[in-house]
Structure formats: C-alpha cells, structure tokens
Design a protein around this motif. Structure first.
Motif, PDB file in Angstrom:
ATOM      1  N   ARG A   2       0.858  -1.189   0.000  1.00  0.00           N
ATOM      2  CA  ARG A   2       0.000   0.000   0.000  1.00  0.00           C
ATOM      3  C   ARG A   2       0.893   1.238   0.000  1.00  0.00           C
ATOM      4  O   ARG A   2       1.818   1.340   0.806  1.00  0.00           O
ATOM      5  N   ARG A   4       1.124   5.696  -0.636  1.00  0.00           N
ATOM      6  CA  ARG A   4       0.434   6.985  -0.611  1.00  0.00           C
ATOM      7  C   ARG A   4       1.153   7.913  -1.570  1.00  0.00           C
ATOM      8  O   ARG A   4       2.384   8.009  -1.526  1.00  0.00           O
ATOM      9  N   LEU A   6       1.370  11.819  -2.648  1.00  0.00           N
ATOM     10  CA  LEU A   6       1.000  13.198  -2.300  1.00  0.00           C
ATOM     11  C   LEU A   6       1.274  14.063  -3.515  1.00  0.00           C
ATOM     12  O   LEU A   6       2.389  14.059  -4.041  1.00  0.00           O
ATOM     13  N   VAL A  42      -3.598  10.346  -2.965  1.00  0.00           N
ATOM     14  CA  VAL A  42      -4.068   9.102  -3.580  1.00  0.00           C
ATOM     15  C   VAL A  42      -3.425   7.947  -2.809  1.00  0.00           C
ATOM     16  O   VAL A  42      -2.210   7.922  -2.633  1.00  0.00           O
ATOM     17  N   GLU A  43      -4.251   7.033  -2.328  1.00  0.00           N
ATOM     18  CA  GLU A  43      -3.721   5.844  -1.661  1.00  0.00           C
ATOM     19  C   GLU A  43      -4.150   4.624  -2.458  1.00  0.00           C
ATOM     20  O   GLU A  43      -5.304   4.543  -2.890  1.00  0.00           O
ATOM     21  N   LEU A  44      -3.213   3.717  -2.682  1.00  0.00           N
ATOM     22  CA  LEU A  44      -3.526   2.572  -3.535  1.00  0.00           C
ATOM     23  C   LEU A  44      -2.641   1.374  -3.215  1.00  0.00           C
ATOM     24  O   LEU A  44      -1.583   1.518  -2.610  1.00  0.00           O
ATOM     25  N   GLU A  69       4.982  12.979  -4.527  1.00  0.00           N
ATOM     26  CA  GLU A  69       5.867  12.320  -3.572  1.00  0.00           C
ATOM     27  C   GLU A  69       5.211  10.993  -3.216  1.00  0.00           C
ATOM     28  O   GLU A  69       4.003  10.938  -2.998  1.00  0.00           O
ATOM     29  N   GLU A  71       4.998   7.734  -0.694  1.00  0.00           N
ATOM     30  CA  GLU A  71       5.335   7.204   0.633  1.00  0.00           C
ATOM     31  C   GLU A  71       4.827   5.775   0.715  1.00  0.00           C
ATOM     32  O   GLU A  71       3.686   5.503   0.363  1.00  0.00           O
TER      33      GLU A  71
ATOM     34  N   VAL B  33      -3.122  -2.860  -9.826  1.00  0.00           N
ATOM     35  CA  VAL B  33      -3.403  -1.748  -8.911  1.00  0.00           C
ATOM     36  C   VAL B  33      -4.833  -1.905  -8.404  1.00  0.00           C
ATOM     37  O   VAL B  33      -5.745  -2.171  -9.181  1.00  0.00           O
ATOM     38  N   SER B  34      -5.032  -1.777  -7.106  1.00  0.00           N
ATOM     39  CA  SER B  34      -6.379  -1.924  -6.546  1.00  0.00           C
ATOM     40  C   SER B  34      -6.514  -1.028  -5.323  1.00  0.00           C
ATOM     41  O   SER B  34      -5.548  -0.413  -4.869  1.00  0.00           O
ATOM     42  N   GLY B  35      -7.715  -0.965  -4.805  1.00  0.00           N
ATOM     43  CA  GLY B  35      -7.963  -0.217  -3.572  1.00  0.00           C
ATOM     44  C   GLY B  35      -7.601   1.255  -3.666  1.00  0.00           C
ATOM     45  O   GLY B  35      -7.084   1.834  -2.715  1.00  0.00           O
ATOM     46  N   VAL B  36      -7.902   1.873  -4.804  1.00  0.00           N
ATOM     47  CA  VAL B  36      -7.518   3.275  -4.990  1.00  0.00           C
ATOM     48  C   VAL B  36      -8.518   4.186  -4.290  1.00  0.00           C
ATOM     49  O   VAL B  36      -9.730   4.055  -4.490  1.00  0.00           O
ATOM     50  N   ARG B  37      -8.021   5.077  -3.456  1.00  0.00           N
ATOM     51  CA  ARG B  37      -8.865   6.078  -2.807  1.00  0.00           C
ATOM     52  C   ARG B  37      -8.231   7.443  -3.065  1.00  0.00           C
ATOM     53  O   ARG B  37      -7.027   7.625  -2.862  1.00  0.00           O
ATOM     54  N   VAL B  38      -9.031   8.380  -3.497  1.00  0.00           N
ATOM     55  CA  VAL B  38      -8.521   9.710  -3.804  1.00  0.00           C
ATOM     56  C   VAL B  38      -9.087  10.699  -2.794  1.00  0.00           C
ATOM     57  O   VAL B  38     -10.298  10.733  -2.555  1.00  0.00           O
ATOM     58  N   GLY B  39      -8.212  11.460  -2.200  1.00  0.00           N
ATOM     59  CA  GLY B  39      -8.629  12.467  -1.229  1.00  0.00           C
ATOM     60  C   GLY B  39      -7.899  13.774  -1.465  1.00  0.00           C
ATOM     61  O   GLY B  39      -7.382  14.010  -2.555  1.00  0.00           O
ATOM     62  N   LEU B  41      -5.125  16.838   0.083  1.00  0.00           N
ATOM     63  CA  LEU B  41      -3.963  17.085   0.914  1.00  0.00           C
ATOM     64  C   LEU B  41      -3.904  18.588   1.155  1.00  0.00           C
ATOM     65  O   LEU B  41      -3.945  19.362   0.199  1.00  0.00           O
TER      66      LEU B  41
END
Lengths: 81, 81
Positions: A2, A4, A6, A42-44, A69, A71, B33-39, B41
């Motif tokens: 997983r 992240r 930025l 974006v987290e994936l 960036e 992480e 690629v899976s479990g993508v969440r966009v938020g 910052l």
C-alpha cells in the motif's frame, strides 16, 4: 504494497484553492494560518511499485504544474510472497 | 508549526475519483493496482494547532462524508518562541 501519493502544486505555481482557504479562515474566526497549499492524496495497493512513478506522471499528477511524492505505507518485506 | 491534513472519503462512501483511476490504469497498460482512494492534501502553517480540528471540520473537510487526519511536519518544540 500500500502506497500513498501526495500531489502538490509546484513551487511558484498559483494555488487558487490554497488562497481561497487562507482568505476564508479569518472570516470564520481563525487567525494565524498561512502558507496554505492544497493538493491531492491518492492511496492505492500496487503489485509492482517500480512502475508507480510512471503511473503518477501519466495519470495521477500533471507534471507541468504538480510535484508528487510517494510514501510506502506497508513495507515491501511485510507482504507474503 | 507546519502541519499536513489528509482528507479521505469515509469507509463505505463511494469514491468516484478512485474508481475512475482504477478503471483507467489497465487501459494505460498498468495492471495490479487496486484499492484506490482519492482524497485531498492540505499543508499549512498554524500558530495555534489546538484549533486545527475545528478548521478541518468547518472548512477543509466535509465531516459527513470525509475523515481527516492531522500530521505534524515540524514539531512544536522546533520553533523559536
């Protein structure tokens, strides 16, 4: 793994969302806030983190106006193989 | 103090941006690629970090559909007083 990503407006690039937040705060009674920059998060889950840079450049960020960036949220060694 | 606010769609809340990214990737040649969440910052300098939660609830995030997380980028003790 997983990860992240930025994504921020590059230095020197206008950040209208950040300006809007900064201007709105005093009107809501919050003083002492400055240097606001608004970007995306974006987290994936990726199987192959080596190609993540390419994913960022092609799909997630606009490299003309944004920096990204990466992480790691779960270290590669933590996964079952 | 410089802080980072990470704003994400709550669990169970639809994330259309994340779905769009996830669907676009295979078409661009990226698999796995899976479990993508966009938020969002938000990075900002605050004089009084105690009120930051209130800033997040009132201006930065929509608490009905979003969770926020605050990370300190510069520890409070690192500043001249």
């Amino acid at each position: 793994m997983r990860v992240r990503v930025l994504i921020r407006p590059k230095k020197g690039i206008l950040d209208p969302q950040g300006q809007a937040v900064e201007r709105a705060l005093p009107a809501l009674g919050f003083d002492g806030v400055s240097g606001v920059r608004v970007g995306r998060l974006v987290e994936l889950d990726v199987e192959d983190p080596e190609r993540l840079g390419e994913v960022c450049e092609k799909l997630l960020a606009n490299p003309l106006i944004e920096d990204y960036e990466i992480e790691e949220l779960t270290p590669a060694g933590a996964e079952a193989r």
